[in-house]
Motif scaffolding. Sequence first.
Motif, PDB file in Angstrom:
ATOM      1  N   TYR A  13       0.843  -1.202   0.000  1.00 20.89           N
ATOM      2  CA  TYR A  13       0.000   0.000   0.000  1.00 20.89           C
ATOM      3  C   TYR A  13       0.871   1.242   0.000  1.00 20.89           C
ATOM      4  CZ  TYR A  13      -4.366  -2.418   1.447  1.00 20.89           C
ATOM      5  OH  TYR A  13      -5.485  -3.196   1.521  1.00 20.89           O
ATOM      6  N   LYS A  14       0.368   2.276  -0.642  1.00 18.99           N
ATOM      7  CA  LYS A  14       0.945   3.611  -0.551  1.00 18.99           C
ATOM      8  C   LYS A  14      -0.189   4.573  -0.231  1.00 18.99           C
ATOM      9  CE  LYS A  14       3.363   7.176  -3.245  1.00 18.99           C
ATOM     10  NZ  LYS A  14       3.922   7.516  -4.582  1.00 18.99           N
ATOM     11  N   ILE A  15      -0.031   5.323   0.870  1.00 19.80           N
ATOM     12  CA  ILE A  15      -1.051   6.293   1.289  1.00 19.80           C
ATOM     13  C   ILE A  15      -0.405   7.665   1.263  1.00 19.80           C
ATOM     14  CG2 ILE A  15      -2.696   6.955   3.087  1.00 19.80           C
ATOM     15  CD1 ILE A  15      -1.226   3.642   3.633  1.00 19.80           C
ATOM     16  N   LYS A  16      -0.919   8.558   0.438  1.00 12.75           N
ATOM     17  CA  LYS A  16      -0.291   9.869   0.265  1.00 12.75           C
ATOM     18  C   LYS A  16      -1.307  10.987   0.499  1.00 12.75           C
ATOM     19  CE  LYS A  16       2.369  12.699  -2.997  1.00 12.75           C
ATOM     20  NZ  LYS A  16       2.941  12.782  -4.360  1.00 12.75           N
ATOM     21  N   ASP A  17      -1.015  11.835   1.502  1.00 15.72           N
ATOM     22  CA  ASP A  17      -1.833  13.034   1.806  1.00 15.72           C
ATOM     23  C   ASP A  17      -3.323  12.718   1.763  1.00 15.72           C
ATOM     24  OD1 ASP A  17       0.424  14.620   2.129  1.00 15.72           O
ATOM     25  OD2 ASP A  17       0.536  15.050  -0.010  1.00 15.72           O
ATOM     26  N   PHE A  18      -3.699  11.672   2.473  1.00 18.68           N
ATOM     27  CA  PHE A  18      -5.084  11.200   2.461  1.00 18.68           C
ATOM     28  C   PHE A  18      -5.933  12.033   3.423  1.00 18.68           C
ATOM     29  CE2 PHE A  18      -8.213   8.386   4.570  1.00 18.68           C
ATOM     30  CZ  PHE A  18      -9.037   8.136   3.489  1.00 18.68           C
ATOM     31  N   GLN A  19      -7.126  12.440   2.963  1.00 21.63           N
ATOM     32  CA  GLN A  19      -8.092  13.144   3.803  1.00 21.63           C
ATOM     33  C   GLN A  19      -9.491  12.598   3.525  1.00 21.63           C
ATOM     34  OE1 GLN A  19      -7.957  17.423   3.816  1.00 21.63           O
ATOM     35  NE2 GLN A  19      -5.726  17.510   3.617  1.00 21.63           N
ATOM     36  N   PHE A  75       3.733   3.898   3.826  1.00 26.64           N
ATOM     37  CA  PHE A  75       3.679   2.633   3.116  1.00 26.64           C
ATOM     38  C   PHE A  75       3.322   1.491   4.073  1.00 26.64           C
ATOM     39  CE2 PHE A  75       6.711   5.356   0.926  1.00 26.64           C
ATOM     40  CZ  PHE A  75       6.286   5.273  -0.396  1.00 26.64           C
ATOM     41  N   ILE A  76       2.681   0.479   3.513  1.00 27.06           N
ATOM     42  CA  ILE A  76       2.471  -0.796   4.215  1.00 27.06           C
ATOM     43  C   ILE A  76       3.079  -1.875   3.334  1.00 27.06           C
ATOM     44  CG2 ILE A  76       0.779  -2.447   5.121  1.00 27.06           C
ATOM     45  CD1 ILE A  76      -1.119  -0.060   5.526  1.00 27.06           C
ATOM     46  N   ASN A  77       3.900  -2.714   3.933  1.00 30.67           N
ATOM     47  CA  ASN A  77       4.675  -3.675   3.163  1.00 30.67           C
ATOM     48  C   ASN A  77       3.983  -5.025   3.044  1.00 30.67           C
ATOM     49  OD1 ASN A  77       6.900  -1.829   2.919  1.00 30.67           O
ATOM     50  ND2 ASN A  77       7.421  -2.317   5.051  1.00 30.67           N
ATOM     51  N   GLU A  78       4.372  -5.757   2.016  1.00 25.21           N
ATOM     52  CA  GLU A  78       3.887  -7.132   1.832  1.00 25.21           C
ATOM     53  C   GLU A  78       4.312  -7.990   3.028  1.00 25.21           C
ATOM     54  OE1 GLU A  78       2.287  -8.718  -0.732  1.00 25.21           O
ATOM     55  OE2 GLU A  78       2.627  -7.591  -2.591  1.00 25.21           O
ATOM     56  N   ASN A 131       2.803 -15.374   5.013  1.00 22.44           N
ATOM     57  CA  ASN A 131       2.542 -14.938   3.641  1.00 22.44           C
ATOM     58  C   ASN A 131       1.270 -14.114   3.516  1.00 22.44           C
ATOM     59  OD1 ASN A 131       4.858 -16.366   2.675  1.00 22.44           O
ATOM     60  ND2 ASN A 131       3.649 -18.253   2.754  1.00 22.44           N
ATOM     61  N   LYS A 132       0.912 -13.390   4.581  1.00 25.26           N
ATOM     62  CA  LYS A 132      -0.225 -12.476   4.532  1.00 25.26           C
ATOM     63  C   LYS A 132       0.193 -11.127   5.106  1.00 25.26           C
ATOM     64  CE  LYS A 132      -3.896 -15.961   5.069  1.00 25.26           C
ATOM     65  NZ  LYS A 132      -4.323 -15.962   3.670  1.00 25.26           N
ATOM     66  N   THR A 133      -0.485 -10.095   4.659  1.00 23.02           N
ATOM     67  CA  THR A 133      -0.299  -8.759   5.222  1.00 23.02           C
ATOM     68  C   THR A 133      -1.420  -8.506   6.218  1.00 23.02           C
ATOM     69  OG1 THR A 133       0.708  -7.987   3.163  1.00 23.02           O
ATOM     70  CG2 THR A 133      -0.103  -6.301   4.702  1.00 23.02           C
ATOM     71  N   ILE A 134      -1.045  -8.119   7.437  1.00 24.99           N
ATOM     72  CA  ILE A 134      -2.019  -7.909   8.512  1.00 24.99           C
ATOM     73  C   ILE A 134      -1.875  -6.479   9.023  1.00 24.99           C
ATOM     74  CG2 ILE A 134      -2.902  -8.736  10.719  1.00 24.99           C
ATOM     75  CD1 ILE A 134      -2.870 -10.955   8.671  1.00 24.99           C
ATOM     76  N   VAL A 135      -3.002  -5.769   9.100  1.00 26.10           N
ATOM     77  CA  VAL A 135      -3.030  -4.439   9.713  1.00 26.10           C
ATOM     78  C   VAL A 135      -4.024  -4.492  10.863  1.00 26.10           C
ATOM     79  CG1 VAL A 135      -3.363  -1.963   9.367  1.00 26.10           C
ATOM     80  CG2 VAL A 135      -2.528  -3.384   7.478  1.00 26.10           C
ATOM     81  N   ILE A 136      -3.560  -4.108  12.053  1.00 25.42           N
ATOM     82  CA  ILE A 136      -4.381  -4.232  13.256  1.00 25.42           C
ATOM     83  C   ILE A 136      -4.531  -2.873  13.935  1.00 25.42           C
ATOM     84  CG2 ILE A 136      -4.699  -5.408  15.476  1.00 25.42           C
ATOM     85  CD1 ILE A 136      -2.711  -7.498  14.617  1.00 25.42           C
ATOM     86  N   VAL A 137      -5.773  -2.507  14.236  1.00 24.37           N
ATOM     87  CA  VAL A 137      -6.056  -1.422  15.172  1.00 24.37           C
ATOM     88  C   VAL A 137      -6.490  -2.084  16.469  1.00 24.37           C
ATOM     89  CG1 VAL A 137      -7.612   0.476  15.738  1.00 24.37           C
ATOM     90  CG2 VAL A 137      -6.689   0.269  13.420  1.00 24.37           C
ATOM     91  N   GLU A 138      -5.813  -1.785  17.564  1.00 22.87           N
ATOM     92  CA  GLU A 138      -6.126  -2.469  18.827  1.00 22.87           C
ATOM     93  C   GLU A 138      -5.644  -1.647  20.006  1.00 22.87           C
ATOM     94  OE1 GLU A 138      -7.824  -4.247  21.022  1.00 22.87           O
ATOM     95  OE2 GLU A 138      -7.670  -5.991  19.691  1.00 22.87           O
ATOM     96  N   LYS A 188       4.095 -10.225  20.690  1.00 29.17           N
ATOM     97  CA  LYS A 188       4.891 -11.230  19.994  1.00 29.17           C
ATOM     98  C   LYS A 188       4.528 -11.392  18.515  1.00 29.17           C
ATOM     99  CE  LYS A 188       5.790 -13.924  24.192  1.00 29.17           C
ATOM    100  NZ  LYS A 188       5.649 -15.244  24.867  1.00 29.17           N
ATOM    101  N   VAL A 189       3.501 -10.671  18.051  1.00 33.21           N
ATOM    102  CA  VAL A 189       3.058 -10.894  16.666  1.00 33.21           C
ATOM    103  C   VAL A 189       3.250  -9.678  15.764  1.00 33.21           C
ATOM    104  CG1 VAL A 189       1.379 -12.616  17.396  1.00 33.21           C
ATOM    105  CG2 VAL A 189       0.644 -10.243  17.141  1.00 33.21           C
ATOM    106  N   VAL A 190       3.587  -8.524  16.328  1.00 38.28           N
ATOM    107  CA  VAL A 190       3.662  -7.287  15.550  1.00 38.28           C
ATOM    108  C   VAL A 190       5.077  -7.072  15.019  1.00 38.28           C
ATOM    109  CG1 VAL A 190       3.513  -4.769  15.703  1.00 38.28           C
ATOM    110  CG2 VAL A 190       1.736  -6.193  16.749  1.00 38.28           C
ATOM    111  N   ASP A 191       5.184  -6.668  13.747  1.00 41.51           N
ATOM    112  CA  ASP A 191       6.479  -6.352  13.135  1.00 41.51           C
ATOM    113  C   ASP A 191       6.814  -4.866  13.206  1.00 41.51           C
ATOM    114  OD1 ASP A 191       6.898  -9.029  12.205  1.00 41.51           O
ATOM    115  OD2 ASP A 191       5.495  -8.638  10.572  1.00 41.51           O
ATOM    116  N   ARG A 192       5.761  -4.021  13.132  1.00 41.44           N
ATOM    117  CA  ARG A 192       5.990  -2.577  13.050  1.00 41.44           C
ATOM    118  C   ARG A 192       4.764  -1.864  13.599  1.00 41.44           C
ATOM    119  NH1 ARG A 192       5.982   1.358   8.610  1.00 41.44           N
ATOM    120  NH2 ARG A 192       4.836  -0.169   7.356  1.00 41.44           N
ATOM    121  N   SER A 193       4.958  -0.612  14.086  1.00 36.47           N
ATOM    122  CA  SER A 193       3.845   0.139  14.654  1.00 36.47           C
ATOM    123  C   SER A 193       3.870   1.582  14.164  1.00 36.47           C
ATOM    124  CB  SER A 193       3.911   0.116  16.191  1.00 36.47           C
ATOM    125  OG  SER A 193       2.886   0.908  16.753  1.00 36.47           O
TER     126      SER A 193
END
Length: 450
Positions: free
Chosen positions: A5-11, A28-31, A192-199, A207-212
Amino acid sequence: MSELYKIKDFQFQYPNSKSVLVYSGTNFINENETLLLRGPSGSGKSTLLYALKGFLPNTIYGKMTGEVLFRNQSISQLSRKQKAQIGFLFQNPAAQMLSRTVWQELAFGMENLEFAAYQIKEKITEYAKIFGIGELLSRQVSELSGGEKQKIALLSILLMQPQVILFDEPTAFLDPDSAQHFIEVFNQIVHNKTIVIVEHNLQYLQKVVDRSLWIDNQGIVQQIPLQQIDWDYKFPKLQLVSTGKTILAISELNFAYKPEKPILTGLNLEVKQGEIVGIVGRNGAGKSTLLKLLAAILKPNSGKIVVFGKKINKYHYKELYKLVGLLFQNPENHFLYETAAKEVQNDLTVLAKFLLKNSANNNPFNLSEGEKRRLSLAIQQKLERQIFLWDEPTFGQDRKNKEILIELLAKMQKAGKTFIIVSHDRPFLDAVCSRILALKDGKLYEQQKD
């Protein structure tokens, strides 16, 4: 990792809303990464997930500017089949239910993706065993608890085998055992999946998150090193106050929606004035049902409920509702007017207490789920009842708003108000409750506080 994903100046601005949600810069959000999105309640985290799914601006209407690209293609230009590869778990699971029965709900997505009938049956049976929800397959969706709906919504997404999964507070309605089981299953599916979590319940995710990423209310997006996150924060505990006489007594209470499946069996409880009593238990144990019985929304099959020395069935409902206030699990059940201000008789002071002053003129149904919960709490405070029955009051709340709620509870308790709080948020209950009871097999059992 390659960019997904690429998110640029989103409103984005919702209809009938004065607020514009902003995400500055390019992000960006990575594969194949697991990304945690954090930020204050109302900062637009759920809205960003809607954008990543492709809901904006046509499925969920509003004014949108900026770019959201998925594999270098505008998210709005994806085909139905491409969008089906992006799974989405809503913050409020009831908003995701479309079918009459659990089996139909689980089959719905796969049918739309043209899975063969035998594949649908095999997959549902397999996943039901993994998740331990076999007994729910024959149930009506309307009979499920909030936590059970959360499990079914999650399972219906996984059955479609998406490559991307967007989770909006996946543990909000889950009991601790179910939340832990969710993480165990999560560990099996993230490969082999991309996961985005709001929590907000961070204790499950370390133990499961790569980046925040942190999104503030001004739309500034920052990457936060994982080692700087307090994964298991403890709230300051309320001081115990002296309690008065018994004002609520339950004896030998029995209730069942269906005779063959009792929910409450011989339940007993006494609550004194000024107490804050927490109730925990597995999803579907009957916690919300108990609160509805105490509010006389449901009638017991047998047993006795006494409020201020008078049997509950002897009260006229107007008389009882001057004494007892119920906070529903779904905050939208409280809304009657077209603006947040009107919901609290235009009392901006009350809205300010719950950090909602800037949303005073917004339609309550256009608020974020966390803001909806705070508005329902503001409505409750205006009621001036003696006994408050709260069902998941911290749902959708960040740490700051939970601390505000703890301060409010302290003031109301000192004024002699009494609370029974149903919640899966154990750190919150440990901070505010004088005692915590577990509902199991139809009865209440004392639990040791942390």
